[in-house]
Design a protein around this motif. Structure first.
Motif, PDB file in Angstrom:
ATOM      1  N   GLU A 167       0.818  -1.209   0.000  1.00  9.43           N
ATOM      2  CA  GLU A 167       0.000   0.000   0.000  1.00  9.43           C
ATOM      3  C   GLU A 167       0.857   1.266   0.000  1.00  9.43           C
ATOM      4  N   ILE A 168       2.018   1.217   0.613  1.00  8.51           N
ATOM      5  CA  ILE A 168       2.955   2.335   0.511  1.00  8.51           C
ATOM      6  C   ILE A 168       3.353   2.535  -0.954  1.00  8.51           C
TER       7      ILE A 168
ATOM      8  N   PRO B 293       8.916   8.696   3.058  1.00 12.12           N
ATOM      9  CA  PRO B 293      10.055   7.984   3.633  1.00 12.12           C
ATOM     10  C   PRO B 293       9.829   7.594   5.089  1.00 12.12           C
ATOM     11  N   LEU B 294       8.987   8.333   5.795  1.00 14.50           N
ATOM     12  CA  LEU B 294       8.702   7.994   7.180  1.00 14.50           C
ATOM     13  C   LEU B 294       7.783   6.785   7.293  1.00 14.50           C
ATOM     14  N   GLN B 295       6.883   6.611   6.349  1.00 14.09           N
ATOM     15  CA  GLN B 295       6.096   5.376   6.295  1.00 14.09           C
ATOM     16  C   GLN B 295       7.015   4.173   6.063  1.00 14.09           C
ATOM     17  N   ARG B 296       7.928   4.330   5.116  1.00 13.09           N
ATOM     18  CA  ARG B 296       8.882   3.256   4.847  1.00 13.09           C
ATOM     19  C   ARG B 296       9.757   2.987   6.067  1.00 13.09           C
ATOM     20  N   LEU B 297      10.146   4.056   6.750  1.00 10.79           N
ATOM     21  CA  LEU B 297      10.964   3.912   7.951  1.00 10.79           C
ATOM     22  C   LEU B 297      10.208   3.147   9.034  1.00 10.79           C
ATOM     23  N   ALA B 298       8.965   3.521   9.286  1.00  7.91           N
ATOM     24  CA  ALA B 298       8.165   2.831  10.300  1.00  7.91           C
ATOM     25  C   ALA B 298       8.016   1.353   9.953  1.00  7.91           C
ATOM     26  N   TRP B 299       7.769   1.065   8.681  1.00  8.80           N
ATOM     27  CA  TRP B 299       7.648  -0.328   8.234  1.00  8.80           C
ATOM     28  C   TRP B 299       8.941  -1.082   8.512  1.00  8.80           C
TER      29      TRP B 299
ATOM     30  N   LEU C 288       2.843  15.819  -8.714  1.00  7.94           N
ATOM     31  CA  LEU C 288       2.891  15.101  -7.436  1.00  7.94           C
ATOM     32  C   LEU C 288       3.097  13.591  -7.575  1.00  7.94           C
ATOM     33  N   PRO C 289       2.349  12.885  -8.438  1.00  9.51           N
ATOM     34  CA  PRO C 289       2.552  11.434  -8.516  1.00  9.51           C
ATOM     35  C   PRO C 289       3.973  11.041  -8.888  1.00  9.51           C
ATOM     36  N   ASP C 290       4.576  11.722  -9.843  1.00  8.88           N
ATOM     37  CA  ASP C 290       5.957  11.397 -10.228  1.00  8.88           C
ATOM     38  C   ASP C 290       6.924  11.708  -9.095  1.00  8.88           C
ATOM     39  N   ALA C 291       6.703  12.808  -8.403  1.00  6.59           N
ATOM     40  CA  ALA C 291       7.571  13.146  -7.272  1.00  6.59           C
ATOM     41  C   ALA C 291       7.427  12.117  -6.154  1.00  6.59           C
ATOM     42  N   ALA C 292       6.207  11.634  -5.953  1.00  8.13           N
ATOM     43  CA  ALA C 292       5.988  10.599  -4.937  1.00  8.13           C
ATOM     44  C   ALA C 292       6.714   9.315  -5.308  1.00  8.13           C
ATOM     45  N   ALA C 293       6.628   8.917  -6.571  1.00  5.47           N
ATOM     46  CA  ALA C 293       7.306   7.700  -7.019  1.00  5.47           C
ATOM     47  C   ALA C 293       8.815   7.831  -6.864  1.00  5.47           C
ATOM     48  N   ALA C 294       9.358   8.994  -7.216  1.00 12.32           N
ATOM     49  CA  ALA C 294      10.796   9.216  -7.094  1.00 12.32           C
ATOM     50  C   ALA C 294      11.231   9.232  -5.633  1.00 12.32           C
ATOM     51  N   THR C 295      10.406   9.792  -4.762  1.00  8.90           N
ATOM     52  CA  THR C 295      10.734   9.813  -3.333  1.00  8.90           C
ATOM     53  C   THR C 295      10.752   8.406  -2.757  1.00  8.90           C
TER      54      THR C 295
ATOM     55  N   THR D  10      -1.781   4.306   5.215  1.00 14.08           N
ATOM     56  CA  THR D  10      -0.716   4.929   4.419  1.00 14.08           C
ATOM     57  C   THR D  10      -1.322   5.641   3.216  1.00 14.08           C
ATOM     58  N   LYS D  11      -1.828   4.869   2.265  1.00 15.49           N
ATOM     59  CA  LYS D  11      -2.337   5.499   1.042  1.00 15.49           C
ATOM     60  C   LYS D  11      -3.594   6.331   1.299  1.00 15.49           C
ATOM     61  N   THR D  12      -4.399   5.943   2.289  1.00 11.33           N
ATOM     62  CA  THR D  12      -5.582   6.758   2.575  1.00 11.33           C
ATOM     63  C   THR D  12      -5.182   8.109   3.164  1.00 11.33           C
TER      64      THR D  12
END
Length: 335
Positions: A16-17, A306-312, A178-185, A156-158
């Motif tokens: 979902e991230i 990145p903080l969602q990924r960090l928490a995971w 925004l979507p491309d920046a999110a994917a790159a992040t 996360t995604k919600t």
């Protein structure tokens, strides 16, 4: 997206991230519908905005508070649903915009406070991931964040879809990048290395200022619910008024540095913390965030990734299952 039963721990949250750039793109494709609701609401010229939410959605509502105050020039405040549901108050809400934010739209206190707000004269709007929910039915207007089913308990995604929906609802534009920046992040940064710093931590502090503050609060919640790590979130301004005294080399700090005045206010505090020997990780520096073409007001959508990924990763490193935190369920009902 199709999920596999009995998946490995964290597989749902991880998927979902990763799905968020697609969700954000889909929401932008439906922006015309949100724009119509926005125009209808703003034509009524509300004098004040009240925001009601719980949990992760409360951080989205806090983001909306900053948007209302900085973009629309209106006063805004976070409502206390219990004042209506437990104490029976019936405030004069004529010319007030009452905005309820909830992923499920199912919590009874939010539904009841939305109903009461309408009865008291407010223009009522629900922002949910469930257009058939009780909260959506109780509101005059509804905004569907269109995130699709979210199966991991940790949102996360919600959350990022709520942020974008609120941005569009409150008159935001120029979000196409925004979507491309999110994917790159999501593709950048060594989150595993950063997570190793917190594998054995017992306490942690998150901090941010302005548009970085909702991100700091959401990051603390994600770490608490997935890793059972005692995480406290403070506005960087409030951090200096007392809580700074508890920070030492054993209490790491995660700071959110937005590319605006809020981030500029965080910088000297980060320097002060580092000079005192504190372990400080800065989102936007130590954890990269790609912002190309994205307005500063949308930084919270990117900064939380990145903080969602960090928490995971911290949860996995500590042997926990972030998909199914103990004692929690996907829908929390409060009254």
């Amino acid at each position: 997206m199709t999920y596999v039963m009995n998946a490995a721990p964290g597989a749902l949250m991880s998927a979902e991230i990763s799905e968020q750039p697609t969700v954000l793109s889909g929401l932008l494709s439906a922006a015309d519908g949100i724009s119509s609701a926005s125009s209808a609401i703003l034509e009524r010229s509300p004098r004040f905005v009240m925001l009601a939410a719980r949990g992760t959605s409360d951080h989205a509502a806090l983001y909306a508070k900053y948007l209302v105050e900085t973009r629309l020039g209106l006063p805004a405040g976070l409502a206390s649903p219990s004042s209506m549901t437990l104490y029976g108050s019936r405030p004069d809400l004529r010319d007030v915009l009452f905005l309820g934010v909830s992923q499920s739209g199912a919590s009874p206190d939010l539904v009841d406070s939305m109903t009461v707000a309408g009865e008291c004269g407010a223009t009522t709007v629900a922002v949910t991931n469930n257009p058939s929910s009780a909260l959506a039915a109780a509101a005059e207007f509804h905004v569907d964040v269109r995130a699709g089913a979210e199966q991991a308990v940790a949102a996360t995604k919600t959350y990022t879809a709520e942020l974008l929906a609120l941005y569009l609802l409150l008159g935001g534009s120029s979000a196409d990048a925004l979507p491309d920046a999110a994917a790159a992040t999501l593709a950048s940064g060594d989150v595993a290395r950063a997570a190793a710093r917190y594998r054995f931590a017992e306490r942690l502090v998150t901090t941010g200022r302005g548009f970085g503050y909702p991100t700091a609060r959401e990051a603390a919640l994600k770490l608490m619910e997935t890793s059972y790590l005692s995480a406290q979130a403070f506005s960087t301004a409030d951090l200096l008024h007392g809580p700074l005294a508890m920070i030492d080399s054993g209490v790491p700090v995660i700071a959110v540095a937005t590319p605006d005045a809020g981030g500029a206010a965080v910088a000297p505090v980060v320097s002060q913390l580092r000079s005192s020997g504190a372990d400080v990780l800065v989102v936007g520096e130590d954890l990269p965030v790609v912002r190309d073409g994205v307005p500063p007001e949308l930084s919270p959508v990117l900064d939380i990734l990145p903080l969602q990924r960090l928490a995971w990763q911290v949860a996995i490193d500590r042997g926990e299952n972030p998909d199914r935190p103990r004692g929690l369920s996907k829908v929390t009902e409060t009254r």
